[in-house]
Write a protein that holds these residues in place. Sequence first.
Motif, PDB file in Angstrom:
ATOM      1  N   VAL A  95      -4.016 -19.808  29.382  1.00  0.00           N
ATOM      2  CA  VAL A  95      -5.012 -18.804  29.009  1.00  0.00           C
ATOM      3  C   VAL A  95      -4.460 -17.397  29.214  1.00  0.00           C
ATOM      4  CG1 VAL A  95      -7.258 -17.826  29.649  1.00  0.00           C
ATOM      5  CG2 VAL A  95      -7.005 -20.288  29.349  1.00  0.00           C
ATOM      6  N   ALA A  96      -3.786 -17.173  30.342  1.00  0.00           N
ATOM      7  CA  ALA A  96      -3.224 -15.851  30.615  1.00  0.00           C
ATOM      8  C   ALA A  96      -2.136 -15.497  29.602  1.00  0.00           C
ATOM      9  CB  ALA A  96      -2.669 -15.808  32.036  1.00  0.00           C
ATOM     10  N   TRP A  97      -1.311 -16.474  29.235  1.00  0.00           N
ATOM     11  CA  TRP A  97      -0.248 -16.244  28.254  1.00  0.00           C
ATOM     12  C   TRP A  97      -0.843 -15.876  26.898  1.00  0.00           C
ATOM     13  CZ3 TRP A  97       1.310 -18.890  23.740  1.00  0.00           C
ATOM     14  CH2 TRP A  97       2.594 -18.581  23.265  1.00  0.00           C
ATOM     15  N   LEU A  98      -1.869 -16.604  26.481  1.00  0.00           N
ATOM     16  CA  LEU A  98      -2.518 -16.285  25.209  1.00  0.00           C
ATOM     17  C   LEU A  98      -3.142 -14.892  25.253  1.00  0.00           C
ATOM     18  CD1 LEU A  98      -4.232 -19.722  24.472  1.00  0.00           C
ATOM     19  CD2 LEU A  98      -2.394 -18.686  23.116  1.00  0.00           C
ATOM     20  N   ALA A  99      -3.835 -14.581  26.349  1.00  0.00           N
ATOM     21  CA  ALA A  99      -4.514 -13.289  26.461  1.00  0.00           C
ATOM     22  C   ALA A  99      -3.541 -12.126  26.550  1.00  0.00           C
ATOM     23  CB  ALA A  99      -5.434 -13.288  27.680  1.00  0.00           C
ATOM     24  N   SER A 100      -2.280 -12.402  26.915  1.00  0.00           N
ATOM     25  CA  SER A 100      -1.282 -11.334  26.989  1.00  0.00           C
ATOM     26  C   SER A 100      -0.839 -10.866  25.610  1.00  0.00           C
ATOM     27  CB  SER A 100      -0.062 -11.802  27.791  1.00  0.00           C
ATOM     28  OG  SER A 100       0.737 -12.723  27.049  1.00  0.00           O
ATOM     29  N   HIS A 101      -1.179 -11.631  24.575  1.00  0.00           N
ATOM     30  CA  HIS A 101      -0.881 -11.234  23.200  1.00  0.00           C
ATOM     31  C   HIS A 101      -2.007 -10.357  22.656  1.00  0.00           C
ATOM     32  CE1 HIS A 101       1.617 -14.865  23.660  1.00  0.00           C
ATOM     33  NE2 HIS A 101       2.379 -14.366  22.703  1.00  0.00           N
ATOM     34  N   PRO A 102      -1.726  -9.527  21.674  1.00  0.00           N
ATOM     35  CA  PRO A 102      -2.801  -8.754  21.035  1.00  0.00           C
ATOM     36  C   PRO A 102      -3.888  -9.672  20.483  1.00  0.00           C
ATOM     37  CG  PRO A 102      -0.656  -7.910  20.379  1.00  0.00           C
ATOM     38  CD  PRO A 102      -0.393  -9.182  21.133  1.00  0.00           C
ATOM     39  N   ALA A 103      -5.109  -9.171  20.453  1.00  0.00           N
ATOM     40  CA  ALA A 103      -6.249  -9.980  20.023  1.00  0.00           C
ATOM     41  C   ALA A 103      -6.130 -10.441  18.580  1.00  0.00           C
ATOM     42  CB  ALA A 103      -7.541  -9.193  20.213  1.00  0.00           C
ATOM     43  N   ASP A 104      -5.368  -9.714  17.760  1.00  0.00           N
ATOM     44  CA  ASP A 104      -5.193 -10.142  16.375  1.00  0.00           C
ATOM     45  C   ASP A 104      -3.944 -11.011  16.198  1.00  0.00           C
ATOM     46  OD1 ASP A 104      -3.438  -8.074  16.873  1.00  0.00           O
ATOM     47  OD2 ASP A 104      -4.029  -6.854  15.151  1.00  0.00           O
ATOM     48  N   GLN A 105      -3.344 -11.422  17.320  1.00  0.00           N
ATOM     49  CA  GLN A 105      -2.208 -12.335  17.257  1.00  0.00           C
ATOM     50  C   GLN A 105      -2.517 -13.681  17.899  1.00  0.00           C
ATOM     51  OE1 GLN A 105       1.401 -11.149  19.329  1.00  0.00           O
ATOM     52  NE2 GLN A 105       2.666 -12.232  17.830  1.00  0.00           N
ATOM     53  N   ALA A 106      -3.336 -13.683  18.934  1.00  0.00           N
ATOM     54  CA  ALA A 106      -3.760 -14.924  19.590  1.00  0.00           C
ATOM     55  C   ALA A 106      -5.279 -14.906  19.691  1.00  0.00           C
ATOM     56  CB  ALA A 106      -3.135 -15.059  20.973  1.00  0.00           C
ATOM     57  N   VAL A 107      -5.925 -15.782  18.951  1.00  0.00           N
ATOM     58  CA  VAL A 107      -7.387 -15.866  18.917  1.00  0.00           C
ATOM     59  C   VAL A 107      -7.813 -17.006  19.829  1.00  0.00           C
ATOM     60  CG1 VAL A 107      -9.418 -16.253  17.476  1.00  0.00           C
ATOM     61  CG2 VAL A 107      -7.447 -14.982  16.562  1.00  0.00           C
ATOM     62  N   LEU A 108      -8.600 -16.691  20.848  1.00  0.00           N
ATOM     63  CA  LEU A 108      -9.066 -17.698  21.798  1.00  0.00           C
ATOM     64  C   LEU A 108     -10.501 -18.084  21.473  1.00  0.00           C
ATOM     65  CD1 LEU A 108      -7.043 -15.666  23.581  1.00  0.00           C
ATOM     66  CD2 LEU A 108      -7.740 -17.230  25.384  1.00  0.00           C
ATOM     67  N   LEU A 109     -10.694 -19.335  21.102  1.00  0.00           N
ATOM     68  CA  LEU A 109     -12.032 -19.852  20.852  1.00  0.00           C
ATOM     69  C   LEU A 109     -12.484 -20.695  22.038  1.00  0.00           C
ATOM     70  CD1 LEU A 109     -11.728 -20.840  17.083  1.00  0.00           C
ATOM     71  CD2 LEU A 109     -12.584 -18.715  18.081  1.00  0.00           C
ATOM     72  N   LEU A 110     -13.768 -20.694  22.274  1.00  0.00           N
ATOM     73  CA  LEU A 110     -14.351 -21.404  23.409  1.00  0.00           C
ATOM     74  C   LEU A 110     -14.545 -22.882  23.113  1.00  0.00           C
ATOM     75  CD1 LEU A 110     -17.080 -18.784  24.231  1.00  0.00           C
ATOM     76  CD2 LEU A 110     -15.359 -19.546  25.895  1.00  0.00           C
ATOM     77  N   GLY A 111     -14.237 -23.710  24.111  1.00  0.00           N
ATOM     78  CA  GLY A 111     -14.606 -25.112  24.089  1.00  0.00           C
ATOM     79  C   GLY A 111     -15.563 -25.392  25.233  1.00  0.00           C
ATOM     80  N   ASN A 112     -16.101 -26.589  25.276  1.00  0.00           N
ATOM     81  CA  ASN A 112     -17.046 -26.921  26.335  1.00  0.00           C
ATOM     82  C   ASN A 112     -16.399 -26.873  27.720  1.00  0.00           C
ATOM     83  OD1 ASN A 112     -15.853 -29.341  24.963  1.00  0.00           O
ATOM     84  ND2 ASN A 112     -16.696 -30.419  26.725  1.00  0.00           N
ATOM     85  N   HIS A 113     -15.112 -27.183  27.814  1.00  0.00           N
ATOM     86  CA  HIS A 113     -14.440 -27.107  29.112  1.00  0.00           C
ATOM     87  C   HIS A 113     -14.266 -25.657  29.561  1.00  0.00           C
ATOM     88  CE1 HIS A 113     -13.278 -31.371  29.777  1.00  0.00           C
ATOM     89  NE2 HIS A 113     -13.487 -31.419  28.475  1.00  0.00           N
ATOM     90  N   ASP A 114     -14.022 -24.763  28.629  1.00  0.00           N
ATOM     91  CA  ASP A 114     -13.923 -23.342  28.971  1.00  0.00           C
ATOM     92  C   ASP A 114     -15.276 -22.818  29.455  1.00  0.00           C
ATOM     93  OD1 ASP A 114     -11.222 -23.349  27.916  1.00  0.00           O
ATOM     94  OD2 ASP A 114     -12.143 -23.328  25.932  1.00  0.00           O
ATOM     95  N   LEU A 115     -16.336 -23.162  28.725  1.00  0.00           N
ATOM     96  CA  LEU A 115     -17.672 -22.709  29.107  1.00  0.00           C
ATOM     97  C   LEU A 115     -18.146 -23.347  30.406  1.00  0.00           C
ATOM     98  CD1 LEU A 115     -19.404 -22.529  25.632  1.00  0.00           C
ATOM     99  CD2 LEU A 115     -19.186 -20.648  27.263  1.00  0.00           C
ATOM    100  N   GLY A 116     -17.624 -24.530  30.734  1.00  0.00           N
ATOM    101  CA  GLY A 116     -17.987 -25.156  31.997  1.00  0.00           C
ATOM    102  C   GLY A 116     -17.627 -24.302  33.197  1.00  0.00           C
ATOM    103  N   ARG A 117     -16.604 -23.448  33.046  1.00  0.00           N
ATOM    104  CA  ARG A 117     -16.205 -22.564  34.145  1.00  0.00           C
ATOM    105  C   ARG A 117     -17.316 -21.586  34.506  1.00  0.00           C
ATOM    106  NH1 ARG A 117     -12.992 -26.512  33.287  1.00  0.00           N
ATOM    107  NH2 ARG A 117     -11.315 -26.451  34.804  1.00  0.00           N
ATOM    108  N   VAL A 118     -18.138 -21.224  33.529  1.00  0.00           N
ATOM    109  CA  VAL A 118     -19.231 -20.271  33.767  1.00  0.00           C
ATOM    110  C   VAL A 118     -20.586 -20.908  33.474  1.00  0.00           C
ATOM    111  CG1 VAL A 118     -17.811 -18.236  33.333  1.00  0.00           C
ATOM    112  CG2 VAL A 118     -18.965 -19.359  31.413  1.00  0.00           C
TER     113      VAL A 118
END
Length: 383
Positions: A95-118
Amino acid sequence: MNEALLQKALARADAAVAKGPHATPAEGRHRTRHVVMGDPQADFDRVLTLLALHGLLGSDGGLRPDVCLVSVGDHFDWGPASERDRVARSGLRLVAWLASHPADQAVLLLGNHDLGRVGELADFTDATFRAAQVEADQLYAGDDTDAAAERDFIARWPALPTVELAARDFSTWREEQRAWVEHLLRARRFRVAHAAGDSLLVLHAGVTREDLDVVGLEPGRWAEAGAVAEALNGVMDRAVAAWTGGPLVLPGLHHPGNAASGEGMGIFYQRPSLQTEDTERVRGTPRRRFDPRRLPLGLTQVVGHTRDKRVRELVSPGPVRDGVLRHLVTDGTRVDYAHGPPPETGAGEAVMVFTDGAMREGRAEDFELFDLDARRAVPLDGR
């Protein structure tokens, strides 16, 4: 994968983790290659190897400048109990590696496991989750878990809907992961859906006409990927803006589970089903099953979440293959499902492209990524 390149990518990820939750803004650069990666529930090394095999990694250990990578979600939770600490770290690095890229280069979509964190685990600490997990590990026996013991367990831990959630489903949860997910939600870096074309939508598990009706999108726009993405992301952005603590709920779209209401429900959990026993489960929203004949006509949805084995069980019996792209086409009456990229279709048909190929299983060379421009598998050499 070249060892030097692997080490550069790992170093980039570790530097991003050490920096703490952050997100790199879009830089407005034109990308010529747009690729979807199915559920990355695998070691970070494995993810990097797959990207390198498809010619998507640059010499600096990041994505090549011409690449836009869309990750369909579920960046956490896999593997045996003995490897939980390593897996927890691996998911965070990804997640940190993906987020280190510009938002128009790495698009992070939510899954149920990601939302489970919150969601289900929003109010836990590392210490309280470990305590609950110790109990869950002692009780969990798959379908043979003692029902009375499970009722006692969730009475003690009312934020959890089942023993299985702590022992298996969200078993590598950590507070640090929650901090990252919350930050990326508030920064609008984690999204529900991404419009990749006029009628081409990418999201975790897919939406039906009922889901779009819930968010108030008029039927005449259900085939417009941009309008659908805007409506879905708008629900999330408003919910996050109003969220001050506790489980994050996206009204009508995502309701985390708990002891009182049972398992989580909604568009991040749901899977297609034509099974008779699911007839009632596919009615209304939110839910965990949907009728694929209710997909919005004219819209192609690229999703993860559901492996070939599950679609074969729920929709269309047949031989199972991991790693390959698959597609479902319906005109609202018939449902056709097969391996391979989607065929040419018309405005009177709905299409779903499945990209969850069980990333951590099988040969890395056999795992297919989806080329959003060519609408086929990305060649191994990246050309």
